[in-house]
Write an enzyme that holds these catalytic residues in place. Structure first.
Site, mmCIF file in Angstrom:
data_model
loop_
_atom_site.group_PDB
_atom_site.id
_atom_site.type_symbol
_atom_site.label_atom_id
_atom_site.label_comp_id
_atom_site.label_asym_id
_atom_site.label_seq_id
_atom_site.Cartn_x
_atom_site.Cartn_y
_atom_site.Cartn_z
ATOM 1 N N ARG A 1 0.761 -1.283 -0.192
ATOM 2 C CA ARG A 1 -0.074 0.085 -0.121
ATOM 3 C C ARG A 1 0.809 1.199 -0.087
ATOM 4 O O ARG A 1 0.401 2.392 -0.313
ATOM 5 C CB ARG A 1 -0.925 -0.128 1.241
ATOM 6 N N ARG B 1 28.823 25.230 4.273
ATOM 7 C CA ARG B 1 28.729 24.009 3.578
ATOM 8 C C ARG B 1 29.872 23.184 4.223
ATOM 9 O O ARG B 1 30.570 23.508 5.410
ATOM 10 C CB ARG B 1 28.854 24.112 2.221
#
Ligand code: UD1
Ligand code: CA
Length: 469
Positions: free
Chosen positions: A15, A331
């Protein structure tokens, strides 16, 4: 007295309508199966064994050394699945914990309570139940007049009277290891053609053994993932649980409903987290920080008394008393030492800003080492990439850059050196010297009074032709 844990994870999860095996769907950034492994490992004190089937290779690869594996080639039911663990776990084992791999909020303490109850009562099975008016699909727990558990009946087989019973089978069990394996071979075939683990309850009672139920009051523990809606429900329940724990530990969450803290994150006391903040992965935040609003922080370490506003931080490291943002992007490999001020629209990657560095506005610093107390003026850019490789920029202590300085790497600026506004620095600048122009040339010693606003005095000379020194 040893305990082993078996986690059933062979089902397909139809599902979810996904290419990914069910137990590999992420919850708060981590595959579902890891939550089941954490709980089982903590309760048993040993590595659990996983029953795998659908997507077995992917599950094995994702789980690695965290569990042992047995394969269930055909999904013939939960009882059949447990039986596949016999060779791996059979031996002389007192307690066999069985859980389902798609129930991520089941707690280790709950599993421990099952073990304790089974041992204390010498029951063949202790199973987890909940009283609930909902959870319609769950098996019904049937008790005799003396309150002993006599059976678990699946919905498809239940009579209307049984369906109306409030007690549900959650799907976590502790079995007597001396009884379990032989009993599993006696499980009847269900009308659906499967061997149900839940039918072991009636078998135990027929064998003259007790079956005990431990009730949980925490409905979050019962969430099983069969659909994407249940995945979202689990995400919300896990978030609530994690947030509540941090508030108890002394962290202020201004709006817990919009604060997203992964279970892997740690936070110091008296830190305030503002709304719409996402803390992910191996992130650690110190005490007395102000984080958010609107920030995403991933795999980042932040020291005490830091401020992070409206920013994205990825694999970065901040010492104490650092302030960042709004609109900063740190970063991988960004290191901001004590007292760094990084204002708006800055990006730092693979670079260290030394103690007390100021970088107020619109700058990119990549592949660089910046000395303490240096001043990165507005618009500074390290031109670190020559199209082939990354090159390094090194600034000494107290370097003062004029606005819009371009640092064409590899390049080194000595301690106390200075550039004029608009300089394009293509060659090293010695300590204490002022350089300016395009390309920048050394013109004289830096005047002592030139900092902190020297870029105004040292005018760039855009018309000067490139000259060799
Ligand atoms: C099961 C219980 C039910 C309980 C419910 C709670 C049984 C027969 N019923 O029903 O009483 O209320 O959980 O959610 O156990 N699996 C295998 N191999 C198989 C079949 C299943 O590994 O052959 C795994 C599935 O991947 C899943 C778990 O076992 O992780 C449970 O199976 P599922 O089919 O979802 O059982 P339910 O019908 O939900
Ligand atoms: Ca299920």
């Amino acid at each position: 007295m040893s305990i082993v844990a078996l986690i059933l994870a062979a089902g397909q999860g139809t599902r979810l309508k996904s290419k990914l095996p069910k137990v590999l769907h992420p919850l708060a950034g981590r595959a579902l199966i890891h939550y089941a492994i954490d709980a089982a490992q903590a309760a048993a004190g040993a590595r659990p064994v996983l029953v795998v089937g659908h997507g077995a290779d992917d599950v094995r690869a994702a789980v690695g050394a965290r569990a042992g594996f047995v394969e269930q080639a055909e999904q013939l039911g939960t009882g059949h699945a447990v039986l596949q663990g016999r060779a791996a776990l059979g031996g002389h084992v007192a307690d066999v914990l069985v859980t389902y791999g798609d129930m991520p909020l089941l707690r280790a303490e709950t599993l421990q309570a099952l073990v304790e109850r089974r041992r204390a009562s010498q029951a063949a099975i202790a199973l987890l139940t909940i009283d609930s008016a909902g959870l319609f699909d769950f098996g019904r727990v049937i008790r005799a007049s003396d309150d002993g558990v006599t059976a678990v009946v699946e919905v498809a087989q239940a009579t209307p009277a049984q369906l109306a019973l409030p007690e549900r089978n959650v799907g976590a069990y502790c079995f007597d290891g001396a009884w379990l394996w032989e009993a599993l071979e006696r499980l009847p075939l269900s009308p659906k053609g499967e061997y149900y683990l839940t039918d072991a309850v009636a078998l135990a009672v027929a064998d003259g053994r007790r079956v005990e139920a431990v009730k949980t009051g925490d409905e979050a523990e019962t969430i099983g993932i069969n659909t994407r809606a249940q995945l979202a429900q689990a995400e919300a329940a896990l978030r609530q649980r994690v947030n509540a724990a941090w508030m108890t530990a002394g962290v202020t969450l201004v709006d817990p409903a919009t604060t997203y803290i992964a279970p892997t994150v740690t936070i110091g006391p008296d830190t305030v987290i503002a709304p719409n903040t996402h803390l992910q992965g191996a992130t650690t935040i110190g005490a007395e920080c102000e984080i958010g609003p609107n920030s995403v922080i991933v795999d980042t370490t932040i020291g005490d008394r830091c401020v992070v506003r409206q920013s994205l931080l990825e694999s970065a490291w901040l010492a104490e008393d650092v302030d960042v943002g709004p609109f900063a992007h740190l970063r991988s490999g960004a290191r901001l030492e004590r007292g760094v001020h990084m204002g708006n629209f800055g990006e730092v990657k693979n670079a260290t800003l030394g103690p007390g560095v100021k970088m107020g506005h619109f700058s990119y610093i990549g592949d660089a080492q910046i000395g303490s107390e240096a001043n990165i003026s507005a618009g500074t850019i390290t031109c670190n990439y020559d199209g082939v490789k990354k090159n390094k920029t090194v600034l000494g202590e107290r370097v003062f850059l004029g606005s819009n300085t371009l640092l064409v790497a590899p390049v080194t600026l000595g301690d106390d050196s200075q550039t004029g506004a608009g300089s394009v620095v293509t060659r090293d600048i010695p300590a204490n010297m002022l350089a300016l122009g395009v390309p920048a040339r050394v013109v004289r010693e830096r005047a002592p009074e030139s900092a902190p606003h020297g870029e105004g005095k040292a005018q760039a000379q855009p018309d000067s032709a490139p000259t060799e020194r």
